[in-house]
Scaffold this motif. Structure first.
Motif, PDB file in Angstrom:
ATOM      1  N   ASN A  10       0.802  -1.234   0.000  1.00  0.00           N
ATOM      2  CA  ASN A  10       0.000   0.000   0.000  1.00  0.00           C
ATOM      3  C   ASN A  10       0.829   1.276   0.000  1.00  0.00           C
ATOM      4  OD1 ASN A  10      -2.214  -1.710   0.203  1.00  0.00           O
ATOM      5  ND2 ASN A  10      -2.419  -1.450   2.408  1.00  0.00           N
ATOM      6  N   THR A  15      -6.245  -0.279   5.830  1.00  0.00           N
ATOM      7  CA  THR A  15      -7.509   0.365   5.441  1.00  0.00           C
ATOM      8  C   THR A  15      -8.079   1.224   6.557  1.00  0.00           C
ATOM      9  OG1 THR A  15      -7.977  -1.505   3.979  1.00  0.00           O
ATOM     10  CG2 THR A  15      -9.820  -0.065   4.526  1.00  0.00           C
ATOM     11  N   TRP A  61      -6.210   4.446   6.853  1.00  0.00           N
ATOM     12  CA  TRP A  61      -6.531   5.260   5.684  1.00  0.00           C
ATOM     13  C   TRP A  61      -7.881   5.964   5.852  1.00  0.00           C
ATOM     14  CZ3 TRP A  61      -4.237   7.166   1.528  1.00  0.00           C
ATOM     15  CH2 TRP A  61      -5.012   7.596   0.450  1.00  0.00           C
ATOM     16  N   CYS A 118       2.276   7.151   0.785  1.00  0.00           N
ATOM     17  CA  CYS A 118       1.065   6.350   0.876  1.00  0.00           C
ATOM     18  C   CYS A 118       0.413   6.144  -0.488  1.00  0.00           C
ATOM     19  CB  CYS A 118       0.079   7.053   1.809  1.00  0.00           C
ATOM     20  SG  CYS A 118      -0.967   5.921   2.688  1.00  0.00           S
ATOM     21  N   LEU A 148      -3.192   4.040  -2.328  1.00  0.00           N
ATOM     22  CA  LEU A 148      -4.526   3.574  -1.961  1.00  0.00           C
ATOM     23  C   LEU A 148      -4.461   2.133  -1.470  1.00  0.00           C
ATOM     24  CD1 LEU A 148      -7.456   4.730  -2.132  1.00  0.00           C
ATOM     25  CD2 LEU A 148      -7.701   3.394  -4.235  1.00  0.00           C
ATOM     26  N   SER A 184      -5.459  -1.963  -3.256  1.00  0.00           N
ATOM     27  CA  SER A 184      -5.747  -1.754  -4.676  1.00  0.00           C
ATOM     28  C   SER A 184      -5.716  -3.091  -5.412  1.00  0.00           C
ATOM     29  CB  SER A 184      -4.715  -0.808  -5.295  1.00  0.00           C
ATOM     30  OG  SER A 184      -4.834   0.484  -4.740  1.00  0.00           O
TER      31      SER A 184
END
Length: 496
Positions: free
Chosen positions: A401, A409, A412, A429, A431, A434
């Motif tokens: 990530n 997650t 984030w 960073c 996403l 993905s």
């Protein structure tokens, strides 16, 4: 009867595109990589009519990376075909990378084989004989020179420990009993005589300087590039010439009075003990059952199924650095990575070049392209190229990530609560979670999203068994997974 149309046909103008294509054919060019447009489309068509393979890429950088890798892999020039202006500018990255790697196509010109001065060879042999803690370092220059047989003979005849650089892996197989790759730091730090076979003292080898090396270490440089001799250090001996030829000269000199480095020496004992402890530490990391996986877990499971004759292409930060300590090579010129320039984005272009060579010369041979998720993003659209030509490539995206490190997650989502994400999202960073595998499935290949060792083993086994389609395995690992930081200073300390 005379051909009434001969005179008329002989007067027909020959297009510039056909002249260029014929010139390339005359130079034994087999592959052109590029992106066509006005005014070069006709060149690609003319080349195809002459039997030259044209591979249409999606980005000029990747096309140039592929063309340069062809030269390294085959000893014949690859060609990058781009339009003027931005097309040429985009290709400069690949040209610079080839230049820094010394992929100058010397072998493509059939020059006389250059040899080192006899007196220098005698001196080098004497320094090696008197070494208490010797080390051979095998670089990609040795692979490029096809010096594998002579270097392997030197290693085995004299019983010398050797360390391959990333693209020097496979010149002598990684599983050879005299390979000390698992004790790399210890070997570099305490060797008193180091023989460099086509390896440069740049950031990859810490510039040959303390504290990574002994202050009084004696370097013997074997290289075809005169400008490289004496770069960063003052060598004890320089041997300028073709690496294969010079190695044979060394063997002849050492044969005059047969000599072997004693395998029961304290130096060998030190190296073997360090190798054993490092390998044990790596296996312990790889055996961790906690999820997400770490780098070592991933690479150990990949290594278990890796075909011995496969090409391994690798790029990324931790992905490449850790991967080269675990993923083995047994054949020369079967390892491609970021190289001297530390270039990110080379992976898919290199993989496509290797796959073309494999497809044409060794049907059934596979290319394993190991990418960090950040590295994959540089040229990810080349997946379409891979599927269009149905190339034998398995892409492994080791996904943490982020660049170096990322976030899970939940973290984030917490950051996204802020109104301005650009102010709070760290620059490294990406996403989280993905689904890069969907890029492959979008173009008709096989895609896998894996989170456990069992899923990784199964998807890799299926990918290797299916020779009809390329595949991409998106491997989720611990976002904070890393290794001890390395102080490379990158290119800033090198004259090159």
């Amino acid at each position: 009867m005379p051909d009434s149309n001969f005179a008329e046909r002989s007067q027909e103008p020959v297009s510039g595109a056909k002249v260029i294509a014929q010139a390339l054919k005359t130079q034994d060019v087999e592959y052109i990589f590029g992106i066509v447009g006005i005014p070069v489309t006709e060149i690609a068509i003319a080349a195809q009519q002459l039997g030259i393979k044209y591979i249409g890429m999606r980005n000029e950088q990747a096309a140039c990376y592929a063309a340069s890798a062809i030269g390294y892999l085959t000893g014949r020039p690859g060609v990058c075909l781009v339009v003027s202006g931005p097309g040429l500018i985009h290709a400069l990255g690949g040209m610079a990378n080839a230049n820094m790697n010394c992929w100058y196509m010397e072998r493509c010109m059939s020059p006389p084989v250059s040899m080192a001065e006899t007196s220098a060879v005698c001196t080098a042999a004497s320094v090696i004989r008197n070494a208490k803690q010797p080390l051979l370092i095998i670089g990609k220059g040795a692979a490029y020179a096809h010096a594998e047989e002579s270097i392997k003979k030197l290693v085995e005849q004299c019983k010398l420990p050797f360390l391959p650089t990333p693209m020097g892996k496979g010149v002598v197989p990684d599983n050879h009993p005299y390979c000390v790759g698992a004790a790399r730091s210890r070997a570099l730090q305490f060797a008193d005589v180091i023989v460099l076979f086509g390896a440069r003292l740049n950031w990859i080898l810490h510039f040959g300087l303390p504290p990574r090396y002994q202050p009084d270490v004696k370097f013997i440089q074997v290289d075809i590039c005169a400008e490289e001799l004496g770069n960063n250090v003052k060598p004890a001996v320089t041997l300028l010439g073709n690496i294969n030829a010079v190695t044979k000269q060394l063997l002849e000199e050492l044969d005059k009075t047969p000599w072997q480095y004693p395998p029961e020496s304290k130096w060998w004992k030190t190296l073997r003990e360090k190798m054993k402890s490092n390998e044990a530490a790596s296996k312990e990391l790889a055996s961790k059952k906690s999820l997400p996986m770490n780098y070592y877990t991933v690479f150990y499971h990949v290594q278990e199924q890796l075909p011995r004759d496969c090409f391994v292409v690798s790029e990324g930060a931790n992905t490449m650095d850790i991967g080269r300590t675990v993923l083995q090579n047994y054949l020369p010129r079967h390892r491609l990575d970021a190289g001297t320039f530390g270039t990110m984005g080379v992976g898919l272009g290199f993989a496509i070049a290797a796959a073309m060579v494999a497809k044409d010369r060794s049907p059934g041979q596979r290319v394993i392209c190991v990418e960090g998720d950040s590295a994959f993003g540089f040229s990810g659209m080349e997946v379409e190229t891979i599927c269009r030509y149905n190339l034998p490539i398995i892409l492994l995206v080791v996904n943490n990530n982020g660049i170096y490190q990322g976030f899970d997650t939940d973290t984030w989502k917490e950051m996204l609560k802020f109104r301005d994400a650009t102010a709070v999202v760290p620059p490294m960073c990406l996403l989280p979670n993905s689904h890069y595998e969907q890029v492959m499935t979008a173009f008709g290949g096989k895609g896998y999203f894996v989170q456990t060792p069992e899923e990784l083993q199964k998807s890799l086994r299926q990918s290797l068994a299916d020779t009809t389609k390329p595949s991409l395995i998106n491997i989720m690992i611990e976002p904070q997974a890393t290794r001890k930081a390395q102080d490379f200073h990158w290119l800033t300390r090198s004259n090159m």
